[in-house]
Design an enzyme around this catalytic site. Structure first.
Site, PDB file in Angstrom:
ATOM      1  N   SER A   1     -43.681 -11.900 -47.968  1.00 23.39           N
ATOM      2  CA  SER A   1     -44.925 -12.673 -47.872  1.00 23.39           C
ATOM      3  C   SER A   1     -45.083 -13.469 -49.159  1.00 23.39           C
ATOM      4  O   SER A   1     -44.520 -13.098 -50.196  1.00 23.39           O
ATOM      5  CB  SER A   1     -46.111 -11.717 -47.732  1.00 23.39           C
ATOM      6  OG  SER A   1     -47.331 -12.399 -47.951  1.00 23.39           O
TER       7      SER A   1
ATOM      8  N   TYR B   1     -50.873  -3.859 -50.108  1.00 24.46           N
ATOM      9  CA  TYR B   1     -49.940  -4.669 -49.299  1.00 24.46           C
ATOM     10  C   TYR B   1     -49.087  -5.561 -50.192  1.00 24.46           C
ATOM     11  O   TYR B   1     -47.860  -5.608 -50.067  1.00 24.46           O
ATOM     12  CB  TYR B   1     -50.753  -5.508 -48.310  1.00 24.46           C
ATOM     13  CG  TYR B   1     -49.946  -6.474 -47.475  1.00 24.46           C
ATOM     14  CD1 TYR B   1     -49.173  -6.040 -46.409  1.00 24.46           C
ATOM     15  CD2 TYR B   1     -49.971  -7.851 -47.743  1.00 24.46           C
ATOM     16  CE1 TYR B   1     -48.437  -6.925 -45.626  1.00 24.46           C
ATOM     17  CE2 TYR B   1     -49.246  -8.751 -46.971  1.00 24.46           C
ATOM     18  CZ  TYR B   1     -48.481  -8.283 -45.919  1.00 24.46           C
ATOM     19  OH  TYR B   1     -47.760  -9.176 -45.149  1.00 24.46           O
TER      20      TYR B   1
HETATM   21  P1  NAP Z   1     -47.991  -8.066 -36.259  1.00 21.71           P
HETATM   22  O1  NAP Z   1     -48.344  -9.150 -35.307  1.00 21.71           O
HETATM   23  O2  NAP Z   1     -48.999  -7.071 -36.672  1.00 21.71           O
HETATM   24  O3  NAP Z   1     -46.671  -7.332 -35.707  1.00 21.71           O
HETATM   25  C1  NAP Z   1     -46.106  -6.307 -36.460  1.00 21.71           C
HETATM   26  C2  NAP Z   1     -45.155  -5.533 -35.594  1.00 21.71           C
HETATM   27  O4  NAP Z   1     -44.600  -4.454 -36.402  1.00 21.71           O
HETATM   28  C3  NAP Z   1     -45.852  -4.870 -34.422  1.00 21.71           C
HETATM   29  O5  NAP Z   1     -45.043  -4.884 -33.284  1.00 21.71           O
HETATM   30  C4  NAP Z   1     -46.076  -3.452 -34.926  1.00 21.71           C
HETATM   31  O6  NAP Z   1     -46.196  -2.489 -33.912  1.00 21.71           O
HETATM   32  C5  NAP Z   1     -44.799  -3.237 -35.720  1.00 21.71           C
HETATM   33  N1  NAP Z   1     -44.976  -2.109 -36.630  1.00 21.71           N
HETATM   34  C6  NAP Z   1     -45.951  -1.948 -37.543  1.00 21.71           C
HETATM   35  N2  NAP Z   1     -45.861  -0.726 -38.091  1.00 21.71           N
HETATM   36  C7  NAP Z   1     -44.803  -0.117 -37.519  1.00 21.71           C
HETATM   37  C8  NAP Z   1     -44.220   1.156 -37.658  1.00 21.71           C
HETATM   38  N3  NAP Z   1     -44.728   2.076 -38.483  1.00 21.71           N
HETATM   39  N4  NAP Z   1     -43.134   1.461 -36.923  1.00 21.71           N
HETATM   40  C9  NAP Z   1     -42.612   0.557 -36.060  1.00 21.71           C
HETATM   41  N5  NAP Z   1     -43.132  -0.662 -35.873  1.00 21.71           N
HETATM   42  C10 NAP Z   1     -44.233  -0.997 -36.588  1.00 21.71           C
HETATM   43  O7  NAP Z   1     -47.489  -8.709 -37.640  1.00 21.71           O
HETATM   44  P2  NAP Z   1     -46.743 -10.100 -37.953  1.00 21.71           P
HETATM   45  O8  NAP Z   1     -47.754 -11.042 -38.436  1.00 21.71           O
HETATM   46  O9  NAP Z   1     -45.826 -10.463 -36.878  1.00 21.71           O
HETATM   47  O10 NAP Z   1     -45.944  -9.619 -39.252  1.00 21.71           O
HETATM   48  C11 NAP Z   1     -44.538  -9.501 -39.271  1.00 21.71           C
HETATM   49  C12 NAP Z   1     -44.083  -9.528 -40.721  1.00 21.71           C
HETATM   50  O11 NAP Z   1     -44.524 -10.745 -41.347  1.00 21.71           O
HETATM   51  C13 NAP Z   1     -44.645  -8.393 -41.581  1.00 21.71           C
HETATM   52  O12 NAP Z   1     -43.651  -7.949 -42.462  1.00 21.71           O
HETATM   53  C14 NAP Z   1     -45.742  -9.074 -42.377  1.00 21.71           C
HETATM   54  O13 NAP Z   1     -45.990  -8.413 -43.587  1.00 21.71           O
HETATM   55  C15 NAP Z   1     -45.157 -10.447 -42.565  1.00 21.71           C
HETATM   56  N6  NAP Z   1     -46.129 -11.477 -42.859  1.00 21.71           N
HETATM   57  C16 NAP Z   1     -47.126 -11.763 -41.979  1.00 21.71           C
HETATM   58  C17 NAP Z   1     -48.063 -12.746 -42.296  1.00 21.71           C
HETATM   59  C18 NAP Z   1     -49.182 -13.084 -41.364  1.00 21.71           C
HETATM   60  O14 NAP Z   1     -50.139 -13.749 -41.805  1.00 21.71           O
HETATM   61  N7  NAP Z   1     -49.115 -12.719 -40.105  1.00 21.71           N
HETATM   62  C19 NAP Z   1     -47.960 -13.440 -43.512  1.00 21.71           C
HETATM   63  C20 NAP Z   1     -46.928 -13.131 -44.383  1.00 21.71           C
HETATM   64  C21 NAP Z   1     -46.022 -12.149 -44.047  1.00 21.71           C
HETATM   65  P3  NAP Z   1     -47.643  -1.837 -33.582  1.00 21.71           P
HETATM   66  O15 NAP Z   1     -48.578  -2.984 -33.381  1.00 21.71           O
HETATM   67  O16 NAP Z   1     -47.362  -1.037 -32.393  1.00 21.71           O
HETATM   68  O17 NAP Z   1     -48.001  -1.015 -34.793  1.00 21.71           O
END
Ligand code: NAP
Length: 244
Positions: free
Chosen positions: A136, A149
């Site tokens: 991130s 985080y």
């Molecule tokens: P998201 O929509 O919340 O999706 C996250 C996925 O990871 C979900 O399928 C979730 O499953 C799974 N997950 C979380 N904890 C887990 C665990 N303990 N075991 C197995 N699976 C798990 O998030 P996203 O926005 O796509 O984020 C993806 C990546 O991008 C992350 O690394 C995040 O830090 C990074 N990121 C996101 C943003 C943003 O603004 N969205 C910005 C910068 C970086 P469940 O829902 O079932 O828990």
């Protein structure tokens, strides 16, 4: 950019929703066999329906023993996307042991564990590999209530370099992508305050947040041969935020 992952097996964590789900779908469309790892079974069932052929693995990556049971025998992996993460928002003075442990176990410790499993498989087979850690922009800048985080993502920057250093001689590349806000479920959870969100968006030189597709494209670039000489790096998908 010509991308073709035919003949390769990819493992994507957090593939149930958001960036991970779209990455798994893109890899499948580009010819890879895909192991989709996530926590909520219903998400994996719907992904398997949408993309027949995906190999679903349902596990809580914050649980070391369960992860070992679920992925220890996963078989050959050539491409790994460490994408699963949680964001547990608390003011620094109120950060709890539970939130700290959960965040570090899911966001960082699982990256050690799953990468070990994948990299051992690459090394044992003598094949090259590519690992992308989804980090991130908060690995570089701070925001209120995100101390835990952003600490996990800051540590991921060093882990990416350390892995690149030790795995490079085995022809395994390790890089990260560092997005700004992306309006997935996670992104929406950190942009509840509309005034703050509007001001934040305006501070980006491109006056916008990133799209899921932008992040997926950068992941695919780092996984593929187009980035064959890139390792230990981070690609900012931050709409210019760090330049401001
Ligand atoms: P998201 O929509 O919340 O999706 C996250 C996925 O990871 C979900 O399928 C979730 O499953 C799974 N997950 C979380 N904890 C887990 C665990 N303990 N075991 C197995 N699976 C798990 O998030 P996203 O926005 O796509 O984020 C993806 C990546 O991008 C992350 O690394 C995040 O830090 C990074 N990121 C996101 C943003 C943003 O603004 N969205 C910005 C910068 C970086 P469940 O829902 O079932 O828990």
């Amino acid at each position: 950019m010509q991308l073709n992952f035919s003949g390769l097996r990819a493992l994507v964590t957090g593939a149930g929703k958001g960036i991970g789900r779209e990455t798994a779908k893109a890899l499948l469309a580009l010819g890879a066999r895909v192991v989709a790892v996530s926590r909520t079974s219903a998400d994996l069932v719907s992904l398997s329906r949408e993309c027949p052929g995906v190999e679903p693995v349902c596990v809580d990556l914050g649980d070391w023993e369960a992860t070992e049971r679920a992925l220890g025998g996963v078989g050959p992996v050539d491409l790994l996307v460490n994408n699963a993460a949680v964001v547990l928002q608390q003011p620094f003075l109120e950060v709890t042991k539970e939130a700290f442990d959960r965040s570090f176990n899911v966001n960082l410790r699982s990256v050690f564990q799953v990468s070990q499993i994948a990299a051992r498989s690459m090394k044992a087979r003598g094949v090259p590999g590519s690992i992308v850690n989804v980090s991130s922009m908060v690995s570089h800048v701070s925001f209120p209530n995100l101390s835990t985080y952003s600490s996990t993502k800051g540590a991921m920057t060093m882990l990416t370099k350390a892995m690149a250093l030790e795995l490079g001689p085995h022809k395994i590349r390790v890089n990260s992508v560092n997005p700004t806000v992306v309006l997935t479920a996670m992104g929406k959870s950190v942009t509840q305050d509309q005034e703050f969100t509007l001001r934040l968006k305006e501070r980006h030189p491109l006056r916008k947040f990133a799209e899921v597709e932008d992040v997926v494209n950068s992941i695919l670039f780092l996984l593929g041969d187009c980035s064959a000489s890139t390792t230990g790096s981070g690609v900012m998908v931050d709409c210019g935020y760090l330049a401001s």
